[in-house]
Design a protein around this motif. Sequence first.
Motif, PDB file in Angstrom:
ATOM      1  N   ARG A 111       0.838  -1.207   0.000  1.00 33.54           N
ATOM      2  CA  ARG A 111       0.000   0.000   0.000  1.00 33.54           C
ATOM      3  C   ARG A 111       0.871   1.255   0.000  1.00 33.54           C
ATOM      4  N   TYR A 112       2.075   1.137   0.611  1.00 31.64           N
ATOM      5  CA  TYR A 112       3.033   2.238   0.642  1.00 31.64           C
ATOM      6  C   TYR A 112       4.368   1.743   0.125  1.00 31.64           C
ATOM      7  N   VAL A 113       4.975   2.508  -0.794  1.00 31.42           N
ATOM      8  CA  VAL A 113       6.291   2.197  -1.354  1.00 31.42           C
ATOM      9  C   VAL A 113       7.236   3.313  -0.945  1.00 31.42           C
ATOM     10  N   THR A 114       8.315   2.972  -0.290  1.00 33.40           N
ATOM     11  CA  THR A 114       9.202   3.998   0.250  1.00 33.40           C
ATOM     12  C   THR A 114      10.428   4.227  -0.622  1.00 33.40           C
ATOM     13  N   ALA A 115      11.161   5.293  -0.294  1.00 33.58           N
ATOM     14  CA  ALA A 115      12.376   5.676  -1.020  1.00 33.58           C
ATOM     15  C   ALA A 115      13.194   6.572  -0.094  1.00 33.58           C
ATOM     16  N   CYS A 116      14.325   7.065  -0.564  1.00 38.85           N
ATOM     17  CA  CYS A 116      15.138   7.926   0.288  1.00 38.85           C
ATOM     18  C   CYS A 116      14.645   9.378   0.226  1.00 38.85           C
ATOM     19  N   ASP A 126      18.982   0.151   0.658  1.00 41.03           N
ATOM     20  CA  ASP A 126      19.470  -1.215   0.467  1.00 41.03           C
ATOM     21  C   ASP A 126      19.169  -2.060   1.699  1.00 41.03           C
ATOM     22  N   VAL A 127      19.369  -1.472   2.882  1.00 44.00           N
ATOM     23  CA  VAL A 127      19.099  -2.199   4.129  1.00 44.00           C
ATOM     24  C   VAL A 127      17.602  -2.430   4.292  1.00 44.00           C
ATOM     25  N   VAL A 128      16.814  -1.392   4.071  1.00 45.16           N
ATOM     26  CA  VAL A 128      15.358  -1.533   4.149  1.00 45.16           C
ATOM     27  C   VAL A 128      14.889  -2.611   3.166  1.00 45.16           C
ATOM     28  N   GLY A 129      15.523  -2.642   1.990  1.00 42.35           N
ATOM     29  CA  GLY A 129      15.153  -3.601   0.958  1.00 42.35           C
ATOM     30  C   GLY A 129      15.463  -5.044   1.301  1.00 42.35           C
ATOM     31  N   GLU A 130      16.233  -5.271   2.361  1.00 39.94           N
ATOM     32  CA  GLU A 130      16.468  -6.643   2.820  1.00 39.94           C
ATOM     33  C   GLU A 130      15.244  -7.215   3.530  1.00 39.94           C
ATOM     34  N   GLU A 131      14.295  -6.315   3.866  1.00 40.56           N
ATOM     35  CA  GLU A 131      13.084  -6.739   4.568  1.00 40.56           C
ATOM     36  C   GLU A 131      11.818  -6.609   3.732  1.00 40.56           C
ATOM     37  N   THR A 132      11.885  -5.828   2.647  1.00 39.42           N
ATOM     38  CA  THR A 132      10.680  -5.599   1.854  1.00 39.42           C
ATOM     39  C   THR A 132      11.031  -5.318   0.398  1.00 39.42           C
ATOM     40  N   PRO A 140      22.594   0.557  -7.508  1.00 40.09           N
ATOM     41  CA  PRO A 140      22.649  -0.365  -8.644  1.00 40.09           C
ATOM     42  C   PRO A 140      23.115  -1.760  -8.241  1.00 40.09           C
ATOM     43  N   ALA A 141      24.037  -1.837  -7.278  1.00 38.61           N
ATOM     44  CA  ALA A 141      24.528  -3.136  -6.825  1.00 38.61           C
ATOM     45  C   ALA A 141      23.424  -3.981  -6.203  1.00 38.61           C
ATOM     46  N   ALA A 142      22.418  -3.307  -5.640  1.00 38.74           N
ATOM     47  CA  ALA A 142      21.293  -4.008  -5.024  1.00 38.74           C
ATOM     48  C   ALA A 142      20.119  -4.134  -5.974  1.00 38.74           C
ATOM     49  N   GLY A 143      20.344  -3.810  -7.257  1.00 38.50           N
ATOM     50  CA  GLY A 143      19.293  -3.938  -8.248  1.00 38.50           C
ATOM     51  C   GLY A 143      18.438  -2.708  -8.423  1.00 38.50           C
ATOM     52  N   GLY A 144      18.903  -1.563  -7.881  1.00 39.88           N
ATOM     53  CA  GLY A 144      18.127  -0.338  -7.969  1.00 39.88           C
ATOM     54  C   GLY A 144      18.632   0.624  -9.026  1.00 39.88           C
ATOM     55  N   VAL A 145      18.003   1.802  -9.073  1.00 37.09           N
ATOM     56  CA  VAL A 145      18.384   2.819 -10.058  1.00 37.09           C
ATOM     57  C   VAL A 145      19.315   3.869  -9.471  1.00 37.09           C
ATOM     58  N   ARG A 300      10.787   3.989 -11.815  1.00 35.88           N
ATOM     59  CA  ARG A 300      11.161   3.004 -12.825  1.00 35.88           C
ATOM     60  C   ARG A 300      11.640   1.712 -12.171  1.00 35.88           C
ATOM     61  N   GLU A 301      12.216   1.851 -10.984  1.00 37.45           N
ATOM     62  CA  GLU A 301      12.769   0.686 -10.294  1.00 37.45           C
ATOM     63  C   GLU A 301      11.678  -0.299  -9.887  1.00 37.45           C
ATOM     64  N   TYR A 302      10.520   0.218  -9.512  1.00 37.74           N
ATOM     65  CA  TYR A 302       9.437  -0.642  -9.028  1.00 37.74           C
ATOM     66  C   TYR A 302       8.889  -1.524 -10.141  1.00 37.74           C
ATOM     67  N   SER A 303       9.123  -1.092 -11.377  1.00 37.72           N
ATOM     68  CA  SER A 303       8.667  -1.897 -12.520  1.00 37.72           C
ATOM     69  C   SER A 303       9.780  -2.780 -13.073  1.00 37.72           C
ATOM     70  N   GLY A 304      10.901  -2.860 -12.352  1.00 36.72           N
ATOM     71  CA  GLY A 304      11.947  -3.801 -12.718  1.00 36.72           C
ATOM     72  C   GLY A 304      13.183  -3.227 -13.360  1.00 36.72           C
ATOM     73  N   CYS A 305      13.275  -1.882 -13.500  1.00 35.07           N
ATOM     74  CA  CYS A 305      14.464  -1.279 -14.099  1.00 35.07           C
ATOM     75  C   CYS A 305      15.604  -1.231 -13.100  1.00 35.07           C
ATOM     76  N   SER A 306      16.827  -1.313 -13.593  1.00 36.07           N
ATOM     77  CA  SER A 306      18.008  -1.242 -12.739  1.00 36.07           C
ATOM     78  C   SER A 306      19.134  -0.540 -13.475  1.00 36.07           C
ATOM     79  N   ALA A 307      19.820   0.356 -12.772  1.00 32.40           N
ATOM     80  CA  ALA A 307      20.939   1.070 -13.385  1.00 32.40           C
ATOM     81  C   ALA A 307      22.145   0.170 -13.579  1.00 32.40           C
ATOM     82  N   SER A 308      22.160  -0.965 -12.895  1.00 32.12           N
ATOM     83  CA  SER A 308      23.331  -1.837 -12.975  1.00 32.12           C
ATOM     84  C   SER A 308      23.468  -2.492 -14.342  1.00 32.12           C
ATOM     85  N   ARG A 309      22.366  -2.589 -15.088  1.00 30.07           N
ATOM     86  CA  ARG A 309      22.420  -3.259 -16.386  1.00 30.07           C
ATOM     87  C   ARG A 309      23.139  -2.420 -17.430  1.00 30.07           C
ATOM     88  N   SER A 310      22.838  -1.145 -17.455  1.00 27.54           N
ATOM     89  CA  SER A 310      23.483  -0.230 -18.389  1.00 27.54           C
ATOM     90  C   SER A 310      23.384   1.182 -17.816  1.00 27.54           C
TER      91      SER A 310
END
Length: 361
Positions: A111-116, A126-132, A140-145, A300-310
């Motif tokens: 219901r809520y999506v967080t960010a910095c 990255d730490v928060v993302g270990e739980e949700t 990017p190393a953790a799959g984010g943008v 964009r990250e929530y839909s699967g995009c990641s800066a680590s790819r390119s």
Amino acid sequence: MFAPGTAGVRGPAHEQVLLCQDRTVGLKAVVSVHSTALGPALGGTRFRAYGSSADAVLDSLNLARGMSYKNALAGLPYGGGKAVIIGDPALLKTPGLLHSYGRFVESLAGRYVTACDVGTDTADMDVVGEETDHVVGRSPAAGGVGDPSAATAYGVLQGMRACAAVRWGEPHLRGLRVGVCGLGKVGQHLVGLLTEAGATVLASDIRADAVARTQVRFPEARIVADAKALLDAEMDIYSPCALGGALDRVAVNRLRAPVVCGAANNQLGYAGAEERLVDRDIVYAPDYVVNAGGVIHVAREYSGCSASRSPDRARARAREQMDPIYATTLSILTAAADSGASPSAVADDLAEKRMASPPRI
């Protein structure tokens, strides 16, 4: 501080306010969900010391409402929410606290999506993302943008171009004097972009370390030691890039710049500030319109995009998605000028119409 459609004035009311506390790690947080009409409530987590719990709740409420309007005007399939963690991050922020907070976000089931936000960064996400999985703005190393501050600054630059087109007839910043008040992550990026665009930059911050970093990175910027004195400086655009409430009664009446366009959230510091700006013939670009670059970037990250790819392609794609900020700002300012209404009223009305009639999927 008065957010768009302040409660009791106009606009939809908040849907939910949640309190979170974990004494074992010192966590005390507030999550405000303003609207889920367009999708999950997306908005950052602010970590700062507040004068009282009531101040923290009010900040969360105002920021959440602003996110609803920001996401709607950016054309994103998200509603608006905001969280605040109460306390000094330099003293309280630990992996244990962030893990506990992540579990709380997970309990909301998307219901809520967080960010910095202020006081938090990509490493924290990255730490928060270990739980949700309901978190964006990870590294990017953790799959984010990655950090959204550069994207926010780029969007503000596009907003400034629109302001210049309305005020001076040309959408460029060459030769203009721009005062940037607040030299945090976004402010630093903005100084660099303005310098590249050929503007003369006046820079100010109450923190000596931020000023020192700016002097090293951008020696051509003119430093104004007293942030309040920046209001009296000869400049074309004033850009508040610190915390909210920058446009209080003193600032609105004292300001010499004919344009205000900045990255800070909730810049209008009192009811009637926007009308006073109109009376003074000052073009005001609503903050929730021009500072949307960051949320566009992380969404964009929530839909699967990641800066680590390119990384290069990711940056180019992000800028393409932020370019419409220019058109949206220009449309709002033009409509305001034609109607005599304030830009905030025009922007609020457009956002509310979008929230009232979400697109069918």
